[in-house]
Design an enzyme around this catalytic site. Structure first.
Site, PDB file in Angstrom:
ATOM      1  N   ASP A 321       0.875  -1.156   0.000  1.00  0.00           N
ATOM      2  CA  ASP A 321       0.000   0.000   0.000  1.00  0.00           C
ATOM      3  C   ASP A 321       0.927   1.225   0.000  1.00  0.00           C
ATOM      4  OD1 ASP A 321      -2.414   1.564   0.416  1.00  0.00           O
ATOM      5  OD2 ASP A 321      -1.625   1.895   2.432  1.00  0.00           O
ATOM      6  N   ASP A 514      -1.032  -0.540   6.162  1.00  0.00           N
ATOM      7  CA  ASP A 514      -1.090   0.075   7.494  1.00  0.00           C
ATOM      8  C   ASP A 514      -2.038  -0.664   8.423  1.00  0.00           C
ATOM      9  OD1 ASP A 514      -3.601   0.805   6.682  1.00  0.00           O
ATOM     10  OD2 ASP A 514      -3.170   2.949   6.542  1.00  0.00           O
ATOM     11  N   ASP A 518      -6.566  -1.582   5.107  1.00  0.00           N
ATOM     12  CA  ASP A 518      -6.132  -2.696   4.263  1.00  0.00           C
ATOM     13  C   ASP A 518      -6.368  -4.067   4.880  1.00  0.00           C
ATOM     14  OD1 ASP A 518      -5.079  -0.942   2.249  1.00  0.00           O
ATOM     15  OD2 ASP A 518      -3.410  -0.528   3.582  1.00  0.00           O
TER      16      ASP A 518
END
Length: 621
Positions: A321, A514, A518
């Protein structure tokens, strides 16, 4: 060395001294037997007791039974020195293994030391120490210099530095002031802090870390499961093989020649038993994983179990991410363009519309606005996932979000040439301009990608909901192989599933995020890595590996630790089984004597354990 280990050391020294004395004394017959029984009982009484309990419980086939059976048999055959020596060296190996386990436990204990003993609560002008699990959310607690922060919270008053080394593995203290979040387990170094708690103890960072560490040993790798199954069938098989070796050849000799060498073949059977003891495998494999998890924990990497350690070592594709993982997630307003109203007014309306969101972009808007948010001016807030926010501010409909939101509302928006996140703002269906918000790359992000490629990672991918131009710029700067932008949360799961379908069974896919937005992707990947999210329930629950600070280099470090651990595990498996097979063959044909058997059992175990504790040392990148 603990009390139990010291007691064993004294027993070993006493038994060794007596054995040397009785070897030198010219005693024979029953007196020699009686003399050697003294060191034998001193060094082996606990093994004999455990073996007897196993027989009584109808579960005799373990290493205690093998040692007891073999040594008693040797003594009955008159091989007093060999019988005592087998028991003595076995206990030496057990002591060494106990010491190695204790050493690896120190790293786990360092994590366990983060458990707070009390929390200071002000009552009637005095500080009262109470149990942390009795403190309600929203309570003001006082953390004095030298004390451990007992609960997660926000600093209401005070300025200090915190030692976070027990959580992150980093020795650099972190400064905190009023308004900053603090997590439990850190040590307050100087100033007095007044902290308003935001969680109860059960949901605090320290509680979740301790639960994670305590449960890590229950998740066994395939290697450990193999050893467990192996020992279950291997031990009875070698016991029956030893019995056959002791009896069958003598019976054949008796039938064919009329005489049998019972003593020779029984001694070979006993030697076969000692050689066959699977201590090296049963002890060193779990110890390797245990030490690896402990070493990783000391470095600020929490691995939830040895199964995840094994999976992590096979990762060939890493998916990231962007925000909060490769970038700092600290957004700043860097420009306001194409505005049809005053810049201050545009920023004010955007900040008020985003006031209910905890997203970093929303926080950056509120920070740029610079004034206290009056929530009474805001109503009818609707957050549209992956698009933005629509809210009523001062009776006017304000839309703040990306181009997709403008298209959804049929509002024509202007393009921006600046690199960054673009927040378009519309009022009552009319375009008012856009705000440019830029994120900052983490200091070690580029070096992390380089280190991963150097470590054998074949493919790196970055997924983000950000604009394509921003995402491409970040990916090019970092050297990431593939990038997908303007994604909704569901799109990330779909892309990870596509990567999982393409890979081979031996090549795993890791996702690094994080842990808050996610969580679905962290769960779906072969292995999920949450970084810098120790305060997040989603990170702890969804991820398999948790990095306890925001340093992306810990990703490469976690993989290096896992690969070193697995390499050592397989070294021990091949070495132990190879030596066992060779010595078993030599013992069966009479070439290997009891001293070779001692090496095949205790010697191999000591070497394997010494190799296993190398996993405590964190590899350098």
């Amino acid at each position: 060395m603990n009390k139990k280990q010291r007691k064993m050391l004294y027993r070993i020294l006493a038994a060794t001294a007596l054995m040397i004395l009785f070897v030198l004394l010219p005693v024979e017959g029953y007196l020699r037997f009686a003399c050697f029984m003294i060191p034998y009982v001193i060094i082996g009484y606990d093994i004999l007791r455990k073996a007897w309990k196993g027989i009584k419980n109808r579960q005799p086939f373990d290493e205690n039974f093998l040692m007891a059976f073999a040594t008693v048999g040797a003594i009955l055959l008159g091989e007093y020195v060999e019988g005592c020596a087998v028991m003595l060296f076995y206990q030496v190996g057990e002591l060494f293994q106990s010491y190695a386990v204790g050493k690896s436990r120190k790293n786990i204990s360092a994590l366990m030391d983060i458990r707070p003993d009390y929390a200071n609560v002000e009552r009637d002008g005095a500080l009262i120490q109470v149990d942390p699990d009795q403190v309600a959310i929203g309570t003001i607690i006082v953390v004095q210099p030298g004390e451990r922060v007992p609960l997660d919270g926000v600093v209401e008053d005070g300025f200090s530095t915190l030692n976070t080394s027990a959580l992150t593995g980093e020795s650099v203290p972190r400064e905190v002031k009023a308004g900053d979040e603090v997590i439990s387990g850190c040590i307050n170094l100087n100033g007095v802090l007044r902290v308003r708690t935001t969680t109860d103890y059960a949901q605090s960072t320290v509680s979740k870390i301790l639960e994670l560490v305590e449960n890590a040993s229950s998740r066994k790798s395939k290697s450990e499961q193999f050893i467990t199954k192996f020992a279950r069938y291997y031990t009875p098989a070698v016991v029956y093989s030893a019995l056959a070796l002791a009896i069958v050849p003598s019976l054949v000799q008796l039938i064919v020649t009329g005489s049998a060498q019972w003593g020779t073949w029984i001694f070979r059977g006993l030697t076969f038993l000692v050689i066959s003891c699977p201590c090296a495998l049963v002890i060193s494999i779990p110890l390797s994983f245990f030490a690896g998890i402990g070493g990783a924990g000391k470095a600020g990497v929490l691995i939830k179990g040895s199964n995840y350690m094994e999976t992590l070592s096979k990762v060939k594709t890493v998916v990231f991410d962007k925000t909060g993982t490769m970038t700092q997630g600290v957004f700043q307003v860097t420009g306001i363009h194409h505005n049809t109203i005053e810049e201050e007014a545009l920023l004010e309306y955007a900040a008020l519309a985003e006031s209910a969101s905890s997203h970093p972009i929303s926080k950056s808007l509120q920070k740029a606005y610079g004034k206290e948010i009056d929530r009474s001016r805001v109503s009818d807030i609707e957050e549209i996932s992956g698009h933005g926010v629509v809210a009523t501010v001062d009776g006017r409909q304000i839309a703040a979000g990306n181009r997709k939101l403008m298209e959804k509302l049929s509002v024509t928006c202007e393009d921006c040439g600046a690199v960054g996140t673009i927040v378009h703002v519309a009022m009552d269906g009319e375009y008012c301009g856009h705000i440019v918000i830029s994120d900052v790359l983490k200091e070690n992000a580029k070096e992390t990608i380089t280190a991963l490629h150097r470590a054998g990672i074949k493919h790196t991918v970055m997924l983000t909901g950000d604009a394509k131009r921003v995402a491409d710029s970040v990916a090019e700067t970092l050297g990431i192989d593939e990038v997908h932008s303007e994604l909704l949360p569901g799109d990330k799961v779909e892309l990870v599933e596509q990567l999982l379908e393409k890979k081979s069974d031996k090549e795993m896919v890791a996702f690094v995020g994080d842990g808050i937005n996610d969580a679905p992707v962290l769960t779906r990947a072969d292995i999920g890595i949450a970084m810098g999210a120790m305060g997040s329930d989603a990170a702890i629950e969804a991820a398999d590996v948790v990095l306890m600070d925001d340093d992306p280099s810990k990703i490469a470090l976690a993989m290096a630790i896992s690969r070193k651990c697995i390499r050592i595990v397989y070294e021990n498996i091949y070495f132990a089984i190879g030596v066992k097979i060779l010595c078993l063959i030599l013992g069966a044909v009479g070439i290997a004597n009891m001293w070779v058997a001692i090496f095949a059992d205790v010697g191999v175990m000591v070497i394997a354990v010494m190799n296993a504790i190398r996993t405590l040392r964190v590899p350098k990148l």
